[in-house]
Design a protein around this motif. Structure first.
Motif, PDB file in Angstrom:
ATOM      1  N   TYR A  18       0.817  -1.218   0.000  1.00 59.17           N
ATOM      2  CA  TYR A  18       0.000   0.000   0.000  1.00 59.17           C
ATOM      3  C   TYR A  18       0.847   1.264   0.000  1.00 59.17           C
ATOM      4  CZ  TYR A  18      -4.274  -2.671   0.540  1.00 59.17           C
ATOM      5  OH  TYR A  18      -5.319  -3.512   0.331  1.00 59.17           O
ATOM      6  N   VAL A  19       1.923   1.272   0.751  1.00 56.43           N
ATOM      7  CA  VAL A  19       2.800   2.448   0.774  1.00 56.43           C
ATOM      8  C   VAL A  19       3.444   2.646  -0.597  1.00 56.43           C
ATOM      9  CG1 VAL A  19       4.956   3.370   1.735  1.00 56.43           C
ATOM     10  CG2 VAL A  19       3.200   2.439   3.249  1.00 56.43           C
ATOM     11  N   SER A  20       3.928   1.580  -1.199  1.00 56.96           N
ATOM     12  CA  SER A  20       4.560   1.718  -2.518  1.00 56.96           C
ATOM     13  C   SER A  20       3.534   2.143  -3.578  1.00 56.96           C
ATOM     14  CB  SER A  20       5.265   0.421  -2.926  1.00 56.96           C
ATOM     15  OG  SER A  20       4.341  -0.635  -3.032  1.00 56.96           O
ATOM     16  N   GLY A  25       1.866   6.218  -7.248  1.00 56.89           N
ATOM     17  CA  GLY A  25       0.771   7.044  -7.743  1.00 56.89           C
ATOM     18  C   GLY A  25       1.067   8.522  -7.598  1.00 56.89           C
ATOM     19  N   TYR A  26       1.675   8.905  -6.494  1.00 61.56           N
ATOM     20  CA  TYR A  26       1.965  10.316  -6.251  1.00 61.56           C
ATOM     21  C   TYR A  26       3.034  10.835  -7.214  1.00 61.56           C
ATOM     22  CZ  TYR A  26       3.397  14.606  -4.005  1.00 61.56           C
ATOM     23  OH  TYR A  26       3.706  15.910  -3.755  1.00 61.56           O
ATOM     24  N   TYR A  27       4.078  10.065  -7.401  1.00 64.04           N
ATOM     25  CA  TYR A  27       5.197  10.552  -8.209  1.00 64.04           C
ATOM     26  C   TYR A  27       5.011  10.372  -9.716  1.00 64.04           C
ATOM     27  CZ  TYR A  27       7.895  11.509  -4.072  1.00 64.04           C
ATOM     28  OH  TYR A  27       8.329  12.037  -2.902  1.00 64.04           O
ATOM     29  N   PHE A  28       4.189   9.425 -10.147  1.00 67.07           N
ATOM     30  CA  PHE A  28       4.078   9.162 -11.568  1.00 67.07           C
ATOM     31  C   PHE A  28       2.727   9.528 -12.166  1.00 67.07           C
ATOM     32  CE2 PHE A  28       7.468   6.348 -10.158  1.00 67.07           C
ATOM     33  CZ  PHE A  28       8.467   6.747 -11.021  1.00 67.07           C
TER      34      PHE A  28
END
Length: 141
Positions: A18-20, A25-28
């Motif tokens: 979940y963290v990954s 999602g945030y960075y890409f």
């Protein structure tokens, strides 16, 4: 409550997943710039103002208005500024003698930055008393 090793490993795997997922999602994920509208990615917004001056306007006043119009270029969002006089001999101008034309990257820059800008308001106050009619036409190019 006692956690067995398999519970700890399962929890760690789920937590890592979940963290990954959130980080990827945030960075890409492609971030939207909501100051732009959908047309601004492909087109340029053209702002055209036709002016019909009063018959009593003097050449000096007209020159003063023309000189004052060039101050609009100081507004950073104004692109491709042009002030010109009608030279058509066709007689289809309906009395409009001059044009002010400029371009913007998007409607946000025109509506939210240019129109309320003090330089624009000052210029409007200069030329409006000398006009009989004004026609504004905006279009995507």
């Amino acid at each position: 409550m006692v956690f067995r090793n398999t519970d700890k490993v399962s929890f760690f795997m789920l937590f890592t997943f979940y963290v990954s997922t959130v980080l990827v999602g945030y960075y890409f994920y492609e971030k939207e710039d909501f100051t732009k509208d959908s047309n601004s990615l492909r087109y340029t917004l053209n702002h055209v103002v036709l002016l019909k001056f009063n018959d009593s306007i003097s050449n000096n006043t007209l020159k003063m208005i023309q000189n004052a119009s060039y101050k609009l270029q100081e507004i950073e969002e104004v692109k491709d500024f042009y002030f010109g006089e009608n030279i058509s001999l066709r007689g289809m101008d309906k009395g409009f003698t001059h044009v002010i034309s400029m371009k913007f990257k998007n409607s946000y820059e025109m509506d939210s930055i240019y129109l309320p800008h003090p330089i624009h308001k000052e210029f409007s106050a200069i030329f409006r008393p000398h006009t009989e009619d004004i026609l504004v036409y905006d279009f995507w190019d």
